[in-house]
Motif scaffolding. Sequence first.
Motif, PDB file in Angstrom:
ATOM      1  N   ASP A 207       1.118   3.479  -5.989  1.00  0.00           N
ATOM      2  CA  ASP A 207       0.937   4.512  -7.122  1.00  0.00           C
ATOM      3  C   ASP A 207       2.493   4.220  -7.934  1.00  0.00           C
ATOM      4  O   ASP A 207       2.113   4.278  -9.480  1.00  0.00           O
TER       5      ASP A 207
ATOM      6  N   GLU B  86      -8.193   3.879   9.258  1.00  0.00           N
ATOM      7  CA  GLU B  86      -7.695   5.126   9.748  1.00  0.00           C
ATOM      8  C   GLU B  86      -6.920   4.328  11.072  1.00  0.00           C
ATOM      9  O   GLU B  86      -5.650   4.715  11.441  1.00  0.00           O
TER      10      GLU B  86
ATOM     11  N   TYR C 117      -3.945   2.108  10.217  1.00  0.00           N
ATOM     12  CA  TYR C 117      -2.662   2.597   9.900  1.00  0.00           C
ATOM     13  C   TYR C 117      -2.371   3.834  10.709  1.00  0.00           C
ATOM     14  O   TYR C 117      -1.341   4.483  10.316  1.00  0.00           O
TER      15      TYR C 117
ATOM     16  N   SER D 296       0.698  -1.294   0.141  1.00  0.00           N
ATOM     17  CA  SER D 296      -0.089  -0.205   0.247  1.00  0.00           C
ATOM     18  C   SER D 296       0.836   1.286  -0.012  1.00  0.00           C
ATOM     19  O   SER D 296       0.519   2.502  -0.285  1.00  0.00           O
ATOM     20  N   GLU D 297       1.964   1.242   0.368  1.00  0.00           N
ATOM     21  CA  GLU D 297       3.132   2.228   0.359  1.00  0.00           C
ATOM     22  C   GLU D 297       3.582   2.776  -0.946  1.00  0.00           C
ATOM     23  O   GLU D 297       3.849   3.894  -1.166  1.00  0.00           O
TER      24      GLU D 297
ATOM     25  N   GLY E 215       2.008   4.375   9.705  1.00  0.00           N
ATOM     26  CA  GLY E 215       2.364   5.599   8.639  1.00  0.00           C
ATOM     27  C   GLY E 215       1.285   6.415   7.970  1.00  0.00           C
ATOM     28  O   GLY E 215       1.461   7.105   7.064  1.00  0.00           O
ATOM     29  N   GLY E 216       0.091   5.988   8.368  1.00  0.00           N
ATOM     30  CA  GLY E 216      -0.969   6.822   7.987  1.00  0.00           C
ATOM     31  C   GLY E 216      -1.818   6.370   6.874  1.00  0.00           C
ATOM     32  O   GLY E 216      -1.504   5.583   6.125  1.00  0.00           O
ATOM     33  N   LEU E 217      -3.021   6.679   6.674  1.00  0.00           N
ATOM     34  CA  LEU E 217      -3.867   6.447   5.412  1.00  0.00           C
ATOM     35  C   LEU E 217      -3.813   7.306   4.365  1.00  0.00           C
ATOM     36  O   LEU E 217      -4.120   8.397   4.379  1.00  0.00           O
ATOM     37  N   THR E 218      -3.033   6.545   3.330  1.00  0.00           N
ATOM     38  CA  THR E 218      -2.750   7.415   2.075  1.00  0.00           C
ATOM     39  C   THR E 218      -3.764   7.088   1.435  1.00  0.00           C
ATOM     40  O   THR E 218      -4.761   6.204   1.373  1.00  0.00           O
ATOM     41  N   ASP E 219      -3.769   7.780   0.133  1.00  0.00           N
ATOM     42  CA  ASP E 219      -4.853   7.424  -1.082  1.00  0.00           C
ATOM     43  C   ASP E 219      -4.924   5.845  -1.344  1.00  0.00           C
ATOM     44  O   ASP E 219      -6.038   5.302  -1.591  1.00  0.00           O
ATOM     45  N   ALA E 220      -3.796   5.386  -1.667  1.00  0.00           N
ATOM     46  CA  ALA E 220      -3.770   3.785  -2.036  1.00  0.00           C
ATOM     47  C   ALA E 220      -4.452   3.151  -1.173  1.00  0.00           C
ATOM     48  O   ALA E 220      -5.236   2.246  -1.321  1.00  0.00           O
ATOM     49  N   ARG E 221      -3.880   3.182   0.247  1.00  0.00           N
ATOM     50  CA  ARG E 221      -4.730   2.603   1.482  1.00  0.00           C
ATOM     51  C   ARG E 221      -6.283   2.820   1.578  1.00  0.00           C
ATOM     52  O   ARG E 221      -7.122   1.932   1.869  1.00  0.00           O
TER      53      ARG E 221
END
Lengths: 252, 252
Positions: A190, B106, B109, A186-187, B113-119
């Motif tokens: 993109d 949320e 993660y 997930s990191e 490392g937090g909730l990214t767009d991909a996640r």
Amino acid sequence: MSDERIWTAGLCVIGDEILSGRTQDKNVAQIGLWLNLQGIRLAEVRVVADREEAIVEAVNQLRARNDYLFTTGGIGPTHDDITVDAIAAALGVGVVIHPRARAALEAYYATRGGLTDARLRMARVPDGADLIENRTSGAPGIRVGNIFIMAGVPAITAGMLDALTGTIEGGRPLLSHVVGCWVAESEIADMLGATERAHPGCQIGSYPFFREGRTGANFVIRSTDEAALAACADALSAALAALGRDPVDGGI
Amino acid sequence: MSDERIWTAGLCVIGDEILSGRTQDKNVAQIGLWLNLQGIRLAEVRVVADREEAIVEAVNQLRARNDYLFTTGGIGPTHDDITVDAIAAALGVGVVIHPRARAALEAYYATRGGLTDARLRMARVPDGADLIENRTSGAPGIRVGNIFIMAGVPAITAGMLDALTGTIEGGRPLLSHVVGCWVAESEIADMLGATERAHPGCQIGSYPFFREGRTGANFVIRSTDEAALAACADALSAALAALGRDPVDGGI
């Protein structure tokens, strides 16, 4: 590249024991790997019950839309072995005793109690069929049109595949290269998509794992073009290194 | 007996890695066994590639002709995870972010490392869907209509099945009893068929094996009626004993 003909096969796994979960299928993976070495892609699998209507439907759909159709299971001597009858029905042909299959069974059972009516069932084939050699036990596999009728027992199927190796026309094998990396997929989702888009003719599959207390993923790159595959793998490895991510030592 | 409603499910396994043979599927057996405990019969499995048209066709056929449809695979954060979009397309609905899925991601993660767009992609569901709890990792499974969208990783799927246990209506479980015997199935094929015919509501499957230098077979009797199952098993065991055939000690 994109004009290249892709040869495909369908696989119909026949057997209540697979659907019930009692028996773990091994033929999908075995046949998928073998087909790829022949330059043929396994495009779709169906697992159906030991019911004639279910087999007929799957066989007729899969044989029409693939270059080849393989089936596994249901070619033994007992009442639940209905594959030959179902495929003959699907093709609209009768069932006959194949003389060479009969001879093979006579030889095999000569020292094993003789050829009974039940055993002779294993010489029955759809009219017009050829045999596939079975080096393991008495009953042969069957080829009729673009359909290859194989055993359910994986070791016997393996022998039949061995007998078929190099005899079926295919295209260029789909090559693959695995890039393993200690990274959460997930990191880098993109970057992964962008890398695939930048390398036409390559597909990247992402398969996460968790081991040794760490998150990682295997990125499987597939292409029929060796140079394109290498370029894509190099680009992906470089991008992962630029992000400071460690490769998995020793690959997968 | 014969008027009893039989509940069925289809299963659509989504993934190039299964078709290529690189990954051995374990979800067919796992889901087949679990469904049976819920009183639901796995009626058909399809394994399809990571292509939207292939998924849409399989999903629409299987959901229409079974009480339930399960899917596995393709619900991760990367570009090759297209299951949610394909199922939404099959249903003719849009894709939305599910607020509870977003909240779960949320939380998961927050320390990763937090909730990214991909996640956040893993919070996308077909419009109108509910969630299936995922006790193993952040991304939930999805229930929409009679479709259950599960993970591809077998351990995560196992947790989702656990969360669903007892929540899906089924009928009486299909019971099974195994009679193992040191006999070549081809020697007793007629008796086996006659035994099945004499016990309505029972099916007998015959699965040969070769071990310890001897030929044997497991005869798997299946029925939803416990008394009929026991009577059929007793009759088969008696018939094998009358032929002087040894049972396999300790069963299968």
